[in-house]
Write an enzyme that holds these catalytic residues in place. Structure first.
Site, PDB file in Angstrom:
ATOM      1  N   LYS A  27     -51.429   0.449  -0.865  1.00  0.00           N
ATOM      2  CA  LYS A  27     -51.502   0.256  -2.320  1.00  0.00           C
ATOM      3  C   LYS A  27     -50.198   0.736  -2.939  1.00  0.00           C
ATOM      4  O   LYS A  27     -49.830   1.897  -2.804  1.00  0.00           O
ATOM      5  CB  LYS A  27     -52.687   1.016  -2.920  1.00  0.00           C
ATOM      6  CG  LYS A  27     -52.661   1.030  -4.448  1.00  0.00           C
ATOM      7  CD  LYS A  27     -53.982   1.439  -5.071  1.00  0.00           C
ATOM      8  CE  LYS A  27     -54.943   0.288  -5.127  1.00  0.00           C
ATOM      9  NZ  LYS A  27     -56.146   0.568  -5.922  1.00  0.00           N
ATOM     10  N   LEU A  48     -52.888  -8.590  -0.378  1.00  0.00           N
ATOM     11  CA  LEU A  48     -54.348  -8.644  -0.333  1.00  0.00           C
ATOM     12  C   LEU A  48     -54.963  -8.801  -1.715  1.00  0.00           C
ATOM     13  O   LEU A  48     -56.037  -9.386  -1.851  1.00  0.00           O
ATOM     14  CB  LEU A  48     -54.901  -7.370   0.324  1.00  0.00           C
ATOM     15  CG  LEU A  48     -54.510  -7.138   1.785  1.00  0.00           C
ATOM     16  CD1 LEU A  48     -55.009  -5.782   2.253  1.00  0.00           C
ATOM     17  CD2 LEU A  48     -55.070  -8.244   2.661  1.00  0.00           C
ATOM     18  N   MET A  57     -54.446  -0.552 -11.223  1.00  0.00           N
ATOM     19  CA  MET A  57     -53.533   0.533 -10.906  1.00  0.00           C
ATOM     20  C   MET A  57     -52.365   0.089 -10.033  1.00  0.00           C
ATOM     21  O   MET A  57     -51.280   0.659 -10.094  1.00  0.00           O
ATOM     22  CB  MET A  57     -54.290   1.642 -10.192  1.00  0.00           C
ATOM     23  CG  MET A  57     -53.443   2.853  -9.850  1.00  0.00           C
ATOM     24  SD  MET A  57     -54.413   4.074  -8.975  1.00  0.00           S
ATOM     25  CE  MET A  57     -53.095   5.073  -8.297  1.00  0.00           C
ATOM     26  N   ASP A 114     -64.376   6.043 -10.156  1.00  0.00           N
ATOM     27  CA  ASP A 114     -64.341   4.584 -10.327  1.00  0.00           C
ATOM     28  C   ASP A 114     -65.131   3.902  -9.213  1.00  0.00           C
ATOM     29  O   ASP A 114     -64.675   2.927  -8.622  1.00  0.00           O
ATOM     30  CB  ASP A 114     -62.895   4.087 -10.342  1.00  0.00           C
ATOM     31  CG  ASP A 114     -62.772   2.670 -10.930  1.00  0.00           C
ATOM     32  OD1 ASP A 114     -63.713   2.241 -11.635  1.00  0.00           O
ATOM     33  OD2 ASP A 114     -61.748   2.015 -10.687  1.00  0.00           O
ATOM     34  N   GLY A 122     -54.917  -4.900  -8.691  1.00  0.00           N
ATOM     35  CA  GLY A 122     -55.870  -4.321  -9.621  1.00  0.00           C
ATOM     36  C   GLY A 122     -55.166  -3.642 -10.767  1.00  0.00           C
ATOM     37  O   GLY A 122     -53.948  -3.790 -10.967  1.00  0.00           O
TER      38      GLY A 122
END
Length: 599
Positions: free
Chosen positions: A43, A21, A26, A137, A24
């Site tokens: 993630k 997808l 992290m 964030d 980023g």
């Protein structure tokens, strides 16, 4: 959305991975599918974080806290494995572009849409702050615009990367400079008011297409965040009265999320809450997801030959696994040093009943394993069915009992006492060795070490010790020996969930039922000092905590105190399309609480 590459993993815990997808600072985000067919966003953390022990500790704590967030405008964290070679977390997947993508593609949002966005974000922050988290964030990229409202993602996880330049790459600065608070920019202690400042910046961006603080360099942006007056040019007057106090430099002068909700009042219901151009983006993503689910899995990349003894690689991915970090090694036939078994014991080391009664931290504690010497158990790993050990030289070895194993292609060529051994090398740096549980072949007994040789040696020792008896002490009322699939009979389960189509153990202390309502029951180790949150519910003498999450519902309670900080914990997660998941979870929980042994 992109297809997975041939060398990419196909599994993260119980979730099958089907597409990439995005990526980023992290980690990488992938589309996954749960065993019950639900879509999840997985993630996977970047290797630079995964190899840092401090990060793993913070990540574990933040994930546990994040799993208590259950607001309607958040994408709930469903599952995670902070101990995997590549740590990961899975959250509810929702279709929709990020606010950043939507504004860049279609332009600023109209006033009514920004007002609806503000209500959703303030509601999400109320839930996040309620469980003691600070987002840290909140930015347009972490806000998704879905067909029924906004969703905040990545709550609480940013904190895990705190701790210095070696983790953040920015001198310890965590967050997005254009949307962070002055106190965050100056590395001062944060309060929930920091997120409110970020909320103000996000709303300015939604209304104008740019943030309130701009600069040619990151340093200039940070200076403006701390010292400059926000640029509110183009912000409609009815929104300016909201964002100005949110962007106050003094945290004490900012409104709380609840004050923002009181100021805004209720929003009218809408089946299409965003401009039509945004809904077209949502429809495009829906189509992309359907297409991705139809993609065939790419062929796995063949493993290079080994220096010593080569064998066909078995690609396996372990679910919710505690994985060590180390180096590659060749796989050789190995035997364990002899430690005498407990007198009179001759247990089946791959029986679910035996494994439930086995203490993973007693199996190898102070036991000598060939080539590495005597092992010491790491105190309180936080799990009932896995344990980490350290050698005298500091090497990490892990043991998992009855956890999921996923085998894709190939056949093992080695065995232990007639049992085939499945090998997996994770990220080119660690190896695990597993034998399957005959009654449930997708579960296994696993040892993880720096090399496949050591993993197999350790596994042999584990099987020997389990056969000899390394049991838990079983105090009155404990759940340790309980079979979660058998505590309630089929009639009682059907009364709560509807006609049962399938029931199976998904882990040693976890069972799943597929019915009109799908439900997962887990016995695990929880924190006795964590305050209750969510909605309390009476389960017939037991008080549980209920968390509705869209079409799903989480219900949990502490069963028996283990020590000053830990308890045996009961968790129920129910899912039912069209609503009613919480009613089913409470009905199941009420019947379960009566059937469990009394602590």
């Amino acid at each position: 959305m992109k297809p997975l590459e041939p060398g990419d993993a196909r599994q993260a815990g119980r979730y099958r991975l089907v597409a990439a997808l995005g990526e980023g600072g992290m980690g990488r985000v992938l589309l996954g599918v749960a065993p019950d067919g639900r879509l999840v966003a997985v993630k996977q953390v970047h290797a630079e974080f995964a190899h840092d022990a401090r990060f793993r500790g913070r990540f574990r704590q933040e994930v546990q806290a994040s799993q208590r967030v259950s607001g309607a405008f958040t994408a709930a964290v469903m599952d995670a494995d902070p101990d995997a070679a590549t740590p990961w977390l899975a959250s509810v997947f929702v279709t929709g572009p990020s606010l950043k993508e939507a504004v860049e593609a279609t332009g600023p949002l109209p006033v009514d849409a920004v007002r609806r966005l503000a209500v959703g974000l303030a509601t999400a922050l109320t839930e996040i702050h309620r469980v003691g988290l600070i987002h840290r964030d909140l930015k347009p990229g972490n806000v998704l615009l879905t067909g029924d409202g906004p969703r905040v993602i990545d709550f609480g996880i940013a904190r895990a990367t705190e701790g210095g330049a070696d983790l953040t790459g920015t001198g310890g600065l965590v967050g997005s400079p254009a949307f962070m608070s002055p106190e965050q920019a100056e590395s001062r202690p944060l309060t929930p008011a920091s997120d409110v400042f970020s909320l103000g910046g996000v709303l300015v961006m939604a209304a104008t297409g740019r943030g309130p603080f701009t600069g040619a360099t990151t340093a200039q942006v940070l200076y403006n965040v701390v010292h400059a007056v926000p640029d509110l040019t183009g912000v409609p007057p009815e929104l300016r009265t909201l964002v100005e106090p949110c962007l106050a430099k003094d945290p004490a002068r900012r409104p709380s999320p609840q004050r923002i909700l009181d100021f805004l009042g209720p929003v009218a219901p809408a089946t299409r809450p965003w401009p039509e151009a945004v809904h077209r983006l949502i429809e495009v993503q829906d189509t992309a997801v359907r297409t991705a689910l139809s993609w065939p899995a790419p062929e796995p990349v063949p493993a290079p030959p080994r220096r010593r003894r080569w064998f066909p690689v078995v690609t396996a991915l372990a679910s919710v696994a505690a994985l060590a970090v180390g180096s590659l090694g060749a796989v050789l036939v190995a035997t364990a040093d002899a430690d005498p078994p407990t007198a009179g014991a001759n247990l089946d080391p791959t029986s679910l009943e035996t494994l439930r009664r086995t203490d993973p931290c007693r199996v190898l504690d102070q036991v000598t394993v060939r080539d590495v010497g005597k092992l010491g158990a790491v105190p309180d790993s936080g799990y009932l069915d896995r344990c980490d050990y350290r050698t005298k030289s500091g090497e990490k070895i892990s043991v998992k009992l009855g956890d999921q194993i996923y085998v894709e292609g190939g056949r093992p060529t080695e065995d232990l006492d007639g049992r085939p051994v499945l090998f997996t090398e994770i990220s080119g740096s660690t190896c695990d060795a597993s034998v399957q549980v005959p009654a449930q072949p997708e579960l296994g007994v696993t040892a993880l070490a720096e090399t496949c040789t050591l993993a197999k040696t350790t596994l042999a020792k584990v099987l020997e010790r389990v056969r000899g008896g390394a049991g838990y002490d079983l105090p009155p009322g404990t759940l340790l020996a309980a079979d979660p699939c058998a505590v309630l009979d089929r009639t009682a389960v059907a009364a709560a969930l509807g006609p049962v189509r399938e029931v199976k153990p998904s882990r040693l202390r976890e069972c799943e039922w597929t019915a009109a309502t799908s439900l997962r029951l887990t016995f695990d180790k929880g924190y006795s000092t964590v305050p209750d949150d969510g909605s309390p519910v009476d389960l017939g003498g037991v008080t549980g905590t209920r968390h509705p999450v869209g079409d799903s519902c989480a219900l949990s309670w502490n069963h028996r105190r283990i020590d000053a900080t830990r308890t045996e914990h009961v968790r129920i997660f129910a899912s039912k399309t069209g609503g009613g998941a919480c009613d089913a979870a409470v009905a199941f929980g009420t019947a379960l609480a009566k059937a469990l042994p009394r602590a």
